[in-house]
Design a protein around this motif. Sequence first.
Motif, PDB file in Angstrom:
ATOM      1  N   ASN A   3       0.802  -1.213   0.000  1.00  0.00           N
ATOM      2  CA  ASN A   3       0.000   0.000   0.000  1.00  0.00           C
ATOM      3  C   ASN A   3       0.838   1.268   0.000  1.00  0.00           C
ATOM      4  O   ASN A   3       0.343   2.329   0.358  1.00  0.00           O
ATOM      5  CB  ASN A   3      -0.942   0.000   1.209  1.00  0.00           C
ATOM      6  CG  ASN A   3      -1.996  -1.070   1.064  1.00  0.00           C
ATOM      7  OD1 ASN A   3      -2.446  -1.340  -0.033  1.00  0.00           O
ATOM      8  ND2 ASN A   3      -2.368  -1.682   2.149  1.00  0.00           N
ATOM      9  N   ILE A   9      -2.939   4.199  -9.458  1.00  0.00           N
ATOM     10  CA  ILE A   9      -4.051   3.645  -8.707  1.00  0.00           C
ATOM     11  C   ILE A   9      -3.795   2.164  -8.494  1.00  0.00           C
ATOM     12  O   ILE A   9      -2.980   1.563  -9.184  1.00  0.00           O
ATOM     13  CB  ILE A   9      -5.380   3.883  -9.442  1.00  0.00           C
ATOM     14  CG1 ILE A   9      -5.367   3.246 -10.833  1.00  0.00           C
ATOM     15  CG2 ILE A   9      -5.697   5.358  -9.524  1.00  0.00           C
ATOM     16  CD1 ILE A   9      -6.682   3.356 -11.569  1.00  0.00           C
ATOM     17  N   GLY A  10      -4.457   1.573  -7.539  1.00  0.00           N
ATOM     18  CA  GLY A  10      -4.207   0.183  -7.225  1.00  0.00           C
ATOM     19  C   GLY A  10      -5.389  -0.713  -7.510  1.00  0.00           C
ATOM     20  O   GLY A  10      -6.528  -0.260  -7.648  1.00  0.00           O
ATOM     21  N   ALA A  11      -5.093  -1.999  -7.579  1.00  0.00           N
ATOM     22  CA  ALA A  11      -6.137  -3.005  -7.719  1.00  0.00           C
ATOM     23  C   ALA A  11      -6.713  -3.289  -6.339  1.00  0.00           C
ATOM     24  O   ALA A  11      -6.013  -3.211  -5.331  1.00  0.00           O
ATOM     25  CB  ALA A  11      -5.550  -4.279  -8.310  1.00  0.00           C
ATOM     26  N   ARG A  12      -7.970  -3.604  -6.308  1.00  0.00           N
ATOM     27  CA  ARG A  12      -8.641  -3.926  -5.044  1.00  0.00           C
ATOM     28  C   ARG A  12      -8.893  -5.419  -5.033  1.00  0.00           C
ATOM     29  O   ARG A  12      -9.535  -5.968  -5.936  1.00  0.00           O
ATOM     30  CB  ARG A  12      -9.954  -3.145  -4.953  1.00  0.00           C
ATOM     31  CG  ARG A  12     -10.580  -3.172  -3.624  1.00  0.00           C
ATOM     32  CD  ARG A  12     -10.097  -1.972  -2.817  1.00  0.00           C
ATOM     33  NE  ARG A  12     -10.870  -1.913  -1.579  1.00  0.00           N
ATOM     34  CZ  ARG A  12     -10.330  -1.709  -0.407  1.00  0.00           C
ATOM     35  NH1 ARG A  12      -9.047  -1.487  -0.303  1.00  0.00           N
ATOM     36  NH2 ARG A  12     -11.067  -1.683   0.661  1.00  0.00           N
ATOM     37  N   TYR A  14     -10.345  -8.746  -2.955  1.00  0.00           N
ATOM     38  CA  TYR A  14     -11.331  -9.127  -1.937  1.00  0.00           C
ATOM     39  C   TYR A  14     -11.205 -10.613  -1.633  1.00  0.00           C
ATOM     40  O   TYR A  14     -10.952 -11.413  -2.540  1.00  0.00           O
ATOM     41  CB  TYR A  14     -12.749  -8.864  -2.441  1.00  0.00           C
ATOM     42  CG  TYR A  14     -13.042  -7.420  -2.734  1.00  0.00           C
ATOM     43  CD1 TYR A  14     -13.673  -6.619  -1.799  1.00  0.00           C
ATOM     44  CD2 TYR A  14     -12.681  -6.852  -3.958  1.00  0.00           C
ATOM     45  CE1 TYR A  14     -13.950  -5.279  -2.065  1.00  0.00           C
ATOM     46  CE2 TYR A  14     -12.952  -5.524  -4.237  1.00  0.00           C
ATOM     47  CZ  TYR A  14     -13.582  -4.742  -3.289  1.00  0.00           C
ATOM     48  OH  TYR A  14     -13.842  -3.425  -3.560  1.00  0.00           O
ATOM     49  N   TYR A  19     -17.146  -8.796  -4.541  1.00  0.00           N
ATOM     50  CA  TYR A  19     -16.559  -7.618  -3.878  1.00  0.00           C
ATOM     51  C   TYR A  19     -16.995  -7.512  -2.419  1.00  0.00           C
ATOM     52  O   TYR A  19     -17.268  -6.426  -1.929  1.00  0.00           O
ATOM     53  CB  TYR A  19     -16.875  -6.329  -4.665  1.00  0.00           C
ATOM     54  CG  TYR A  19     -16.714  -6.532  -6.153  1.00  0.00           C
ATOM     55  CD1 TYR A  19     -15.466  -6.816  -6.703  1.00  0.00           C
ATOM     56  CD2 TYR A  19     -17.807  -6.476  -7.011  1.00  0.00           C
ATOM     57  CE1 TYR A  19     -15.312  -7.024  -8.064  1.00  0.00           C
ATOM     58  CE2 TYR A  19     -17.661  -6.681  -8.375  1.00  0.00           C
ATOM     59  CZ  TYR A  19     -16.406  -6.957  -8.895  1.00  0.00           C
ATOM     60  OH  TYR A  19     -16.261  -7.164 -10.241  1.00  0.00           O
ATOM     61  N   THR A  25      -5.992  -2.845  -1.036  1.00  0.00           N
ATOM     62  CA  THR A  25      -5.580  -2.220  -2.283  1.00  0.00           C
ATOM     63  C   THR A  25      -4.098  -2.473  -2.477  1.00  0.00           C
ATOM     64  O   THR A  25      -3.296  -2.233  -1.578  1.00  0.00           O
ATOM     65  CB  THR A  25      -5.849  -0.703  -2.260  1.00  0.00           C
ATOM     66  OG1 THR A  25      -7.260  -0.506  -2.087  1.00  0.00           O
ATOM     67  CG2 THR A  25      -5.401  -0.039  -3.554  1.00  0.00           C
ATOM     68  N   ARG A  27      -0.954  -1.609  -5.043  1.00  0.00           N
ATOM     69  CA  ARG A  27      -0.489  -0.781  -6.156  1.00  0.00           C
ATOM     70  C   ARG A  27       0.379  -1.624  -7.090  1.00  0.00           C
ATOM     71  O   ARG A  27       1.054  -2.546  -6.658  1.00  0.00           O
ATOM     72  CB  ARG A  27       0.293   0.406  -5.628  1.00  0.00           C
ATOM     73  CG  ARG A  27      -0.573   1.306  -4.760  1.00  0.00           C
ATOM     74  CD  ARG A  27       0.022   2.676  -4.599  1.00  0.00           C
ATOM     75  NE  ARG A  27      -0.688   3.455  -3.611  1.00  0.00           N
ATOM     76  CZ  ARG A  27      -1.872   4.029  -3.801  1.00  0.00           C
ATOM     77  NH1 ARG A  27      -2.473   3.883  -4.944  1.00  0.00           N
ATOM     78  NH2 ARG A  27      -2.460   4.720  -2.854  1.00  0.00           N
ATOM     79  N   GLN A  54     -10.883  -6.037  -8.426  1.00  0.00           N
ATOM     80  CA  GLN A  54     -11.175  -4.898  -9.280  1.00  0.00           C
ATOM     81  C   GLN A  54      -9.862  -4.398  -9.855  1.00  0.00           C
ATOM     82  O   GLN A  54      -8.938  -4.067  -9.113  1.00  0.00           O
ATOM     83  CB  GLN A  54     -11.868  -3.791  -8.489  1.00  0.00           C
ATOM     84  CG  GLN A  54     -13.257  -4.182  -8.049  1.00  0.00           C
ATOM     85  CD  GLN A  54     -13.904  -3.137  -7.166  1.00  0.00           C
ATOM     86  OE1 GLN A  54     -13.283  -2.619  -6.257  1.00  0.00           O
ATOM     87  NE2 GLN A  54     -15.169  -2.843  -7.436  1.00  0.00           N
ATOM     88  N   THR A  74      -4.692  -2.017 -15.653  1.00  0.00           N
ATOM     89  CA  THR A  74      -4.181  -2.789 -14.530  1.00  0.00           C
ATOM     90  C   THR A  74      -4.421  -4.269 -14.802  1.00  0.00           C
ATOM     91  O   THR A  74      -5.523  -4.663 -15.179  1.00  0.00           O
ATOM     92  CB  THR A  74      -4.885  -2.382 -13.214  1.00  0.00           C
ATOM     93  OG1 THR A  74      -4.674  -0.993 -13.009  1.00  0.00           O
ATOM     94  CG2 THR A  74      -4.335  -3.164 -12.030  1.00  0.00           C
ATOM     95  N   ASP A 103     -12.387  -6.019 -13.941  1.00  0.00           N
ATOM     96  CA  ASP A 103     -13.086  -6.389 -12.720  1.00  0.00           C
ATOM     97  C   ASP A 103     -13.653  -7.796 -12.866  1.00  0.00           C
ATOM     98  O   ASP A 103     -14.241  -8.136 -13.895  1.00  0.00           O
ATOM     99  CB  ASP A 103     -14.219  -5.411 -12.427  1.00  0.00           C
ATOM    100  CG  ASP A 103     -13.718  -4.014 -12.104  1.00  0.00           C
ATOM    101  OD1 ASP A 103     -12.485  -3.809 -12.021  1.00  0.00           O
ATOM    102  OD2 ASP A 103     -14.563  -3.117 -11.920  1.00  0.00           O
TER     103      ASP A 103
END
Length: 146
Positions: A3, A9-12, A14, A19, A25, A27, A54, A74, A103
């Motif tokens: 992080n 921006i980073g991928a999320r 789960y 989700y 997150t 990067r 995501q 990404t 996503d």
Amino acid sequence: MPNDLGPKIGARLYDAAYYQGNAITVRPDAWDRGEGAVVYSLAYLGLRRLGSLQAPVESSDPGNPFRQAIGCVTHITVWAYRPDTWPDHLDEHGTTWQRYSGDTADLGTWAARTKYVRVWQQTSDGLFDLDLLTEDSFRPPITIME
């Protein structure tokens, strides 16, 4: 640490499908800036599994209200095993590793299989990384975070 602050921006990620559940997150690594690839174990990230993800797309001009020109995509590559080296053959795709570029609400069987994950981006002016896992491509060093 996944992080760390940075311009990207980073991928999320789960730990549950659709989700839900714990999320983190991550990067992208700095491969597109000429550095090595960074692969994280799910344990290092604090995730028990990877159920959904995501993978955001950045526009090339954030000030453009239409945002139709893509600047960065990404990508998330997951492995069922510790990737000490890059795969020798593309036919391993789907059996030992998988790549996502959008996503994904439910990773299906990969939710239970995934043990390691890499987040990276392909920029329009960065190094070309889409063929990173092909037989004839340059294989960058891999840093495993466990």
